[in-house]
Design an enzyme around this catalytic site. Structure first.
Site, PDB file in Angstrom:
ATOM      1  N   CYS A   1       6.373   2.023  14.297  1.00  0.00           N
ATOM      2  CA  CYS A   1       5.686   1.465  15.480  1.00  0.00           C
ATOM      3  C   CYS A   1       6.114   2.091  16.805  1.00  0.00           C
ATOM      4  O   CYS A   1       5.295   2.713  17.477  1.00  0.00           O
ATOM      5  CB  CYS A   1       5.921  -0.041  15.530  1.00  0.00           C
TER       6      CYS A   1
HETATM    7  N1  LIG Z   1       5.960  -2.275   9.737  1.00  0.00           N
HETATM    8  C1  LIG Z   1       6.013  -2.950  10.868  1.00  0.00           C
HETATM    9  O1  LIG Z   1       7.090  -3.451  11.251  1.00  0.00           O
HETATM   10  C2  LIG Z   1       4.778  -3.181  11.716  1.00  0.00           C
HETATM   11  C3  LIG Z   1       4.848  -4.121  12.753  1.00  0.00           C
HETATM   12  C4  LIG Z   1       3.731  -4.361  13.523  1.00  0.00           C
HETATM   13  C5  LIG Z   1       2.557  -3.636  13.274  1.00  0.00           C
HETATM   14  N2  LIG Z   1       2.501  -2.708  12.280  1.00  0.00           N
HETATM   15  C6  LIG Z   1       1.237  -2.022  12.068  1.00  0.00           C
HETATM   16  O2  LIG Z   1       0.611  -2.532  10.897  1.00  0.00           O
HETATM   17  C7  LIG Z   1      -0.110  -1.506  10.199  1.00  0.00           C
HETATM   18  C8  LIG Z   1       0.361  -1.414   8.761  1.00  0.00           C
HETATM   19  O3  LIG Z   1       1.731  -1.038   8.759  1.00  0.00           O
HETATM   20  P1  LIG Z   1       2.684  -1.293   7.520  1.00  0.00           P
HETATM   21  O4  LIG Z   1       4.067  -1.107   8.043  1.00  0.00           O
HETATM   22  O5  LIG Z   1       2.337  -2.560   6.813  1.00  0.00           O
HETATM   23  O6  LIG Z   1       2.276  -0.057   6.587  1.00  0.00           O
HETATM   24  P2  LIG Z   1       2.745   0.194   5.057  1.00  0.00           P
HETATM   25  O7  LIG Z   1       2.745   1.651   4.879  1.00  0.00           O
HETATM   26  O8  LIG Z   1       3.979  -0.598   4.759  1.00  0.00           O
HETATM   27  O9  LIG Z   1       1.592  -0.451   4.193  1.00  0.00           O
HETATM   28  C9  LIG Z   1       0.280  -0.045   4.275  1.00  0.00           C
HETATM   29  C10 LIG Z   1      -0.379  -0.246   2.919  1.00  0.00           C
HETATM   30  O10 LIG Z   1      -1.753   0.093   3.084  1.00  0.00           O
HETATM   31  C11 LIG Z   1      -2.175   0.760   1.912  1.00  0.00           C
HETATM   32  N3  LIG Z   1      -3.390   1.508   2.210  1.00  0.00           N
HETATM   33  C12 LIG Z   1      -3.538   2.685   2.860  1.00  0.00           C
HETATM   34  N4  LIG Z   1      -4.834   3.009   2.954  1.00  0.00           N
HETATM   35  C13 LIG Z   1      -5.528   2.017   2.357  1.00  0.00           C
HETATM   36  C14 LIG Z   1      -6.901   1.781   2.140  1.00  0.00           C
HETATM   37  N5  LIG Z   1      -7.836   2.634   2.552  1.00  0.00           N
HETATM   38  N6  LIG Z   1      -7.254   0.671   1.472  1.00  0.00           N
HETATM   39  C15 LIG Z   1      -6.319  -0.204   1.042  1.00  0.00           C
HETATM   40  N7  LIG Z   1      -5.005  -0.037   1.226  1.00  0.00           N
HETATM   41  C16 LIG Z   1      -4.613   1.059   1.879  1.00  0.00           C
HETATM   42  C17 LIG Z   1      -0.991   1.609   1.525  1.00  0.00           C
HETATM   43  O11 LIG Z   1      -1.047   2.010   0.166  1.00  0.00           O
HETATM   44  C18 LIG Z   1       0.171   0.647   1.822  1.00  0.00           C
HETATM   45  O12 LIG Z   1       0.477  -0.147   0.689  1.00  0.00           O
HETATM   46  C19 LIG Z   1       0.104  -0.240  11.026  1.00  0.00           C
HETATM   47  O13 LIG Z   1      -0.954  -0.079  11.913  1.00  0.00           O
HETATM   48  C20 LIG Z   1       1.375  -0.546  11.798  1.00  0.00           C
HETATM   49  O14 LIG Z   1       1.436   0.191  13.010  1.00  0.00           O
HETATM   50  C21 LIG Z   1       3.587  -2.486  11.479  1.00  0.00           C
END
Ligand SMILES: NC(=O)c1ccc[n+]([C@@H]2O[C@H](COP(=O)([O-])OP(=O)(O)OC[C@H]3O[C@@H](n4cnc5c(N)ncnc54)[C@H](O)[C@@H]3O)[C@@H](O)[C@H]2O)c1
Length: 438
Positions: free
Chosen positions: A271
């Site tokens: 992030c």
């Molecule tokens: N990790 C954090 O602490 C955090 C905090 C706030 C916001 N975010 C935001 O949340 C979003 C997700 O982040 P995350 O950390 O959960 O990512 P992550 O990589 O942990 O998980 C994302 C998941 O999405 C899946 N994926 C990818 N493309 C896909 C598709 N087309 N269809 C279905 N599934 C799909 C992946 O296989 C993975 O399992 C990002 O935009 C991130 O910036 C993350």
């Protein structure tokens, strides 16, 4: 009350969560715990298999919670998006990384929206949670759904709600972290607020989707800029021969107008190093130069290099060149008590040390192995976490604390290391002569 409002209120609504990662899985399980039936969608079949068998791959979500949901028939996971059509609410939580050029890479959002839109039906509420630049929901996501011939605000509903999850935070989780929501229309706003209000204590409605998107970017740009200031302060304090950690500690006693941020070997995680670049990119497209964001990114991205130069100086003072020295790195995850290595500065530090000829080993209780690209024509560096033994500490010429996992005994580390370079103030209060801090 509309049919969907009623289903949300009595929790008979079916929920789909797309993307079973750090954001999606905790959200899905929080909804399951409040009585919703939730389907998790992911393109990763291994992840789906793990979840469907009642296990968890996210440290903040106990396997028992997933298992209970599966057993009760309230949680399932699948790679098939056909089930999206049966969901009343679909929340999209897929990654939003940067391209090498620092431009937003919305491929996952586009693909996920395409998969969900293919099954769009009347009465559904679609929510985007992925962090992105202001305008994404309205300009990019809405047309993909509207192209199905349904009208937003009447036939289906679309909203944005930024995720604020802070992995490994024991005090604030999904339920007690206020949730900002904004809809494309008034009815979208009302529905999204009602949905999250079922399992989140405080919902903060804002005017529209663009506002909700921008809230997240303000929060994370605030952090990136302030961390950059702490990092630059650390560089200045080193030149001045004063202790940045003591200065921050003393400044923090001011009961108003100051909030501590800390220096370190660089910014990490999915992030803080990434999100401000989404805003910068958008602003440049509007012919606005986001100077502070760029300056902060510049300062933060130089911290791994600074860390390595300090390691080199410390070894030099012991009449040892960096080349051929053994450096033991403590912590490769991007922050304490997590196994997430995305954008971790430790990886950059290890890479730079290795490129300069140091023999690097590491210990991280959360990360058993790492693979680091070393550049054109070179084999990637593959390392396995070594046990944190006295012998391992003694064998190294320098121990570098890069991530301060709480389960590590830093008294022992200091006692058995020849020289410690502490970039996280994990050795706070210790007075031994072999400690140097950032
Ligand atoms: N990790 C954090 O602490 C955090 C905090 C706030 C916001 N975010 C935001 O949340 C979003 C997700 O982040 P995350 O950390 O959960 O990512 P992550 O990589 O942990 O998980 C994302 C998941 O999405 C899946 N994926 C990818 N493309 C896909 C598709 N087309 N269809 C279905 N599934 C799909 C992946 O296989 C993975 O399992 C990002 O935009 C991130 O910036 C993350």
């Amino acid at each position: 009350m509309t049919a969907l409002e009623k289903k949300l209120t009595d929790r008979s609504a079916r929920v789909g969560v797309v993307g079973m990662g750090y954001v999606g899985l905790p959200l899905a399980i929080a909804a399951v715990r409040k009585g919703f039936r939730v389907t998790g969608f992911d393109i990763d079949p291994v992840r789906v298999r793990v979840l469907a068998s009642g296990r968890s791959h996210i440290p903040d979500v106990p396997g028992s919670a997933v298992a209970e949901g599966v057993k009760a028939g309230r949680f399932s996971a699948t790679t098939s998006f056909a089930a999206c059509g049966r969901c009343d609410v679909v929340v999209i939580c897929v990654p939003t990384p940067l391209r090498k050029t620092k431009e937003p890479d919305l491929t996952c959002v586009i693909l996920a929206c395409r998969s969900v839109a293919a099954h769009l039906r009347k009465g559904q509420l679609i929510v985007l949670e992925s962090t992105t630049y202001p305008g994404t929901t309205r300009e990019l996501v809405l047309p993909m759904f509207a192209a199905r011939g349904l009208k937003v605000g009447r036939d289906f509903h679309l909203a944005f709600s930024p995720e604020r999850v802070d992995p490994a935070n024991k005090k604030f989780g999904i339920a007690n972290t206020p949730k900002v929501v904004g809809g494309v229309t008034k009815s979208c706003s009302a529905l999204v607020a009602r949905f999250y209000g079922q399992f989140i204590e405080t919902v903060v409605p804002v005017r529209d989707v663009d506002t909700a998107e921008m809230v997240k970017l303000l929060e994370n740009t605030f952090r990136a800029v302030n961390i950059a200031m702490a990092n630059e302060m650390a560089l200045m304090c080193h030149r001045l021969g004063v202790d940045i950690w003591e200065i921050i500690r003393a400044a923090s006693t001011k009961p108003f107008g100051f909030m501590p941020f800390y220096p370190g070997p660089g910014l990490g995680g999915h992030c803080i190093p990434v999100d401000p670049s989404y805003l910068a990119w958008k602003m440049k497209s509007l012919n606005f130069e986001p100077r502070l964001i760029e300056l902060a990114a510049n300062i933060n991205s130089q911290m791994p290099e600074y860390t390595v130069s300090r390691v080199g100086d410390l070894l030099n003072a012991m009449r040892r060149p960096l080349k051929g020295s053994r450096v033991f790195v403590l912590g490769v995850a991007y922050k304490p008590d997590v196994n997430d290595m995305r954008e971790s500065p430790s990886l950059d530090v290890i890479k730079l040390l290795s490129e300069r000829g140091a023999a690097v080993s590491y210990h991280d209780p959360f990360v058993p192995a790492v693979e680091i690209e070393l550049g054109a024509g070179r084999q990637p560096l593959r390392l396995r976490s070594r046990p944190l033994t006295r012998a391992a500490l003694r064998a190294a010429h320098l121990t570098a604390i890069l991530t301060a996992h709480r389960c590590v005994d830093y008294q022992e580390v200091v006692k058995h290391s020849r020289l410690v370079f502490d970039t996280r103030n994990a050795t706070v209060g210790m007075k031994r002569k072999n400690i140097r801090r950032i």
